[in-house]
Scaffold this active site. Sequence first.
Site, PDB file in Angstrom:
ATOM      1  N   HIS A  98      41.203  52.143  40.609  1.00 59.02           N
ATOM      2  CA  HIS A  98      41.467  53.355  39.822  1.00 59.02           C
ATOM      3  C   HIS A  98      40.282  54.317  39.717  1.00 59.02           C
ATOM      4  CE1 HIS A  98      44.890  54.511  36.835  1.00 59.02           C
ATOM      5  NE2 HIS A  98      44.539  55.513  37.612  1.00 59.02           N
TER       6      HIS A  98
ATOM      7  N   ASP B  51      49.791  53.024  33.058  1.00 63.89           N
ATOM      8  CA  ASP B  51      48.778  51.981  33.229  1.00 63.89           C
ATOM      9  C   ASP B  51      48.857  50.961  32.091  1.00 63.89           C
ATOM     10  OD1 ASP B  51      46.318  50.637  33.803  1.00 63.89           O
ATOM     11  OD2 ASP B  51      45.314  52.506  34.306  1.00 63.89           O
TER      12      ASP B  51
ATOM     13  N   HIS C 167      46.181  49.669  31.117  1.00 66.67           N
ATOM     14  CA  HIS C 167      44.881  49.958  30.491  1.00 66.67           C
ATOM     15  C   HIS C 167      44.805  51.448  30.191  1.00 66.67           C
ATOM     16  CE1 HIS C 167      44.525  46.598  33.393  1.00 66.67           C
ATOM     17  NE2 HIS C 167      43.879  46.003  32.390  1.00 66.67           N
TER      18      HIS C 167
ATOM     19  N   ASP D 297      41.695  53.129  30.609  1.00 60.96           N
ATOM     20  CA  ASP D 297      40.643  53.629  31.520  1.00 60.96           C
ATOM     21  C   ASP D 297      39.853  54.795  30.945  1.00 60.96           C
ATOM     22  OD1 ASP D 297      41.508  51.630  33.178  1.00 60.96           O
ATOM     23  OD2 ASP D 297      42.569  52.930  34.577  1.00 60.96           O
TER      24      ASP D 297
ATOM     25  N   HIS E 217      36.240  51.566  37.397  1.00 61.85           N
ATOM     26  CA  HIS E 217      37.700  51.792  37.367  1.00 61.85           C
ATOM     27  C   HIS E 217      38.251  51.787  35.936  1.00 61.85           C
ATOM     28  CE1 HIS E 217      39.627  47.465  37.425  1.00 61.85           C
ATOM     29  NE2 HIS E 217      38.564  47.506  36.649  1.00 61.85           N
TER      30      HIS E 217
ATOM     31  N   ASP F 202      48.940  53.312  38.027  1.00 65.60           N
ATOM     32  CA  ASP F 202      48.238  52.049  38.263  1.00 65.60           C
ATOM     33  C   ASP F 202      49.351  51.005  38.309  1.00 65.60           C
ATOM     34  OD1 ASP F 202      46.905  49.592  37.862  1.00 65.60           O
ATOM     35  OD2 ASP F 202      45.302  50.549  36.712  1.00 65.60           O
TER      36      ASP F 202
ATOM     37  N   ASP G 196      49.395  48.044  37.846  1.00 63.53           N
ATOM     38  CA  ASP G 196      49.376  47.017  36.792  1.00 63.53           C
ATOM     39  C   ASP G 196      50.088  47.467  35.520  1.00 63.53           C
ATOM     40  OD1 ASP G 196      47.486  48.407  35.131  1.00 63.53           O
ATOM     41  OD2 ASP G 196      45.784  47.365  36.040  1.00 63.53           O
TER      42      ASP G 196
ATOM     43  N   GLU H 188      45.342  50.557  42.700  1.00 63.05           N
ATOM     44  CA  GLU H 188      45.145  49.149  42.339  1.00 63.05           C
ATOM     45  C   GLU H 188      46.043  48.161  43.092  1.00 63.05           C
ATOM     46  OE1 GLU H 188      42.707  47.817  40.387  1.00 63.05           O
ATOM     47  OE2 GLU H 188      41.821  49.659  39.573  1.00 63.05           O
TER      48      GLU H 188
HETATM   49  N1  LIG Z   1      42.121  50.523  36.421  1.00 67.20           N
HETATM   50  C1  LIG Z   1      42.046  49.344  35.860  1.00 67.20           C
HETATM   51  N2  LIG Z   1      42.748  48.333  36.288  1.00 67.20           N
HETATM   52  N3  LIG Z   1      41.221  49.232  34.812  1.00 67.20           N
HETATM   53  C2  LIG Z   1      40.964  48.022  34.110  1.00 67.20           C
HETATM   54  C3  LIG Z   1      39.886  48.223  33.083  1.00 67.20           C
HETATM   55  C4  LIG Z   1      39.636  46.966  32.295  1.00 67.20           C
HETATM   56  C5  LIG Z   1      38.641  47.127  31.148  1.00 67.20           C
HETATM   57  N4  LIG Z   1      39.178  48.002  30.140  1.00 67.20           N
HETATM   58  C6  LIG Z   1      37.290  47.641  31.635  1.00 67.20           C
HETATM   59  O1  LIG Z   1      36.907  48.744  31.327  1.00 67.20           O
HETATM   60  O2  LIG Z   1      36.606  46.928  32.332  1.00 67.20           O
HETATM   61 MN   LIG Z   2      43.933  51.853  35.664  1.00 66.59          MN
HETATM   62 MN   LIG Z   3      45.264  49.109  34.842  1.00 67.15          MN
END
Ligand SMILES: NC(=[NH2+])NCCC[C@H](N)C(=O)O
Ligand SMILES: [Mn+2]
Ligand SMILES: [Mn+2]
Length: 301
Positions: free
Chosen positions: A100, A123, A125, A127, A140, A228, A230, A273
Amino acid sequence: MNRKKISIIGVPSDYGQQRRGVDMGPSAMRYAGAIERLEKLGYDVVDEGNVSVRKLEKSKRNDHKLLNLEEVLDVSEQLAKKVDEVIEQGRFPVILGGDHSISIGSIAGIRKHYQNLGVIWFDAHTDINTPETTPSGNIHGMPLAINLGLGDERLINIAKGAPFLKFENVVIIGARSIDEGERELIKNKKIKIFTMHEIDRMGMSKVIEETVAYLKARQVDGVHISIDLDALDPIYTPGVGTPVPGGITYRESHLAMEMLEEAKIITSCEFVEVNPILDERNKTADTAVALMGSLLGEKLV
Ligand SMILES: NC(=[NH2+])NCCC[C@H](N)C(=O)O
Ligand SMILES: [Mn+2]
Ligand SMILES: [Mn+2]
């Protein structure tokens, strides 16, 4: 923007996190038939190939613990330039990641063309970490913050002069893993967010209706959607580096895409991702391409 002309841009980068393999995402989505799928819908599709990604000499962290900053910076600059060119030519960019962190460059390139860009962040998350709040140092986890103008000085200045995103023009959908610092920022800046709780409670249909109405009320002049994989439950997209249980279902995700297509608000999109090494028989790339179809006009009948 002529929505009939699409440019595919691959970004084979895995520098924004620590699990190798997500650099193969663009190939996996091409093998899953991305181009043919869009051509079948009547688009004039040009595959622009991949942004060239320099070889990683040695994985390292800077004094703020940011992992592979130089490499991410390099990819972001190239991608921003490529996206800028494609939009300049009146083509609709479909960007294939990569982790990401590629959204740093893609959205930077897009921001140059809009005064009041809206962004949908689909997503698990949010981010929206900064070097101060990141628990991992993985870039990411930061691209949304960077495009809002928060974070590493060099990363936020990639598209110098382009307006940063406005906090009130962002809608996050599907979140269920939010770090403490991210939560605070989201609350302080009153960022619009539909977590899994709201999706369960209201249903995806209402979530998308409200998203569209919200962005229209903000009078956005374009909407980028960053998907994303996920965001979906890992049952449907096992090939991701940071899976979180309790996600969006296969049908809910298609409904979201179909409703966004009906609303005719999307002006660029990206799919990130997808990690074929972690996947089961390219299932995650297949899902990404199926969602791409729905987002760009495929109908069941
Ligand atoms: N694009 C993603 N899958 N991001 C996951 C981030 C996970 C976590 N919040 C971090 O900053 O490390
Ligand atoms: Mn993401
Ligand atoms: Mn994510």
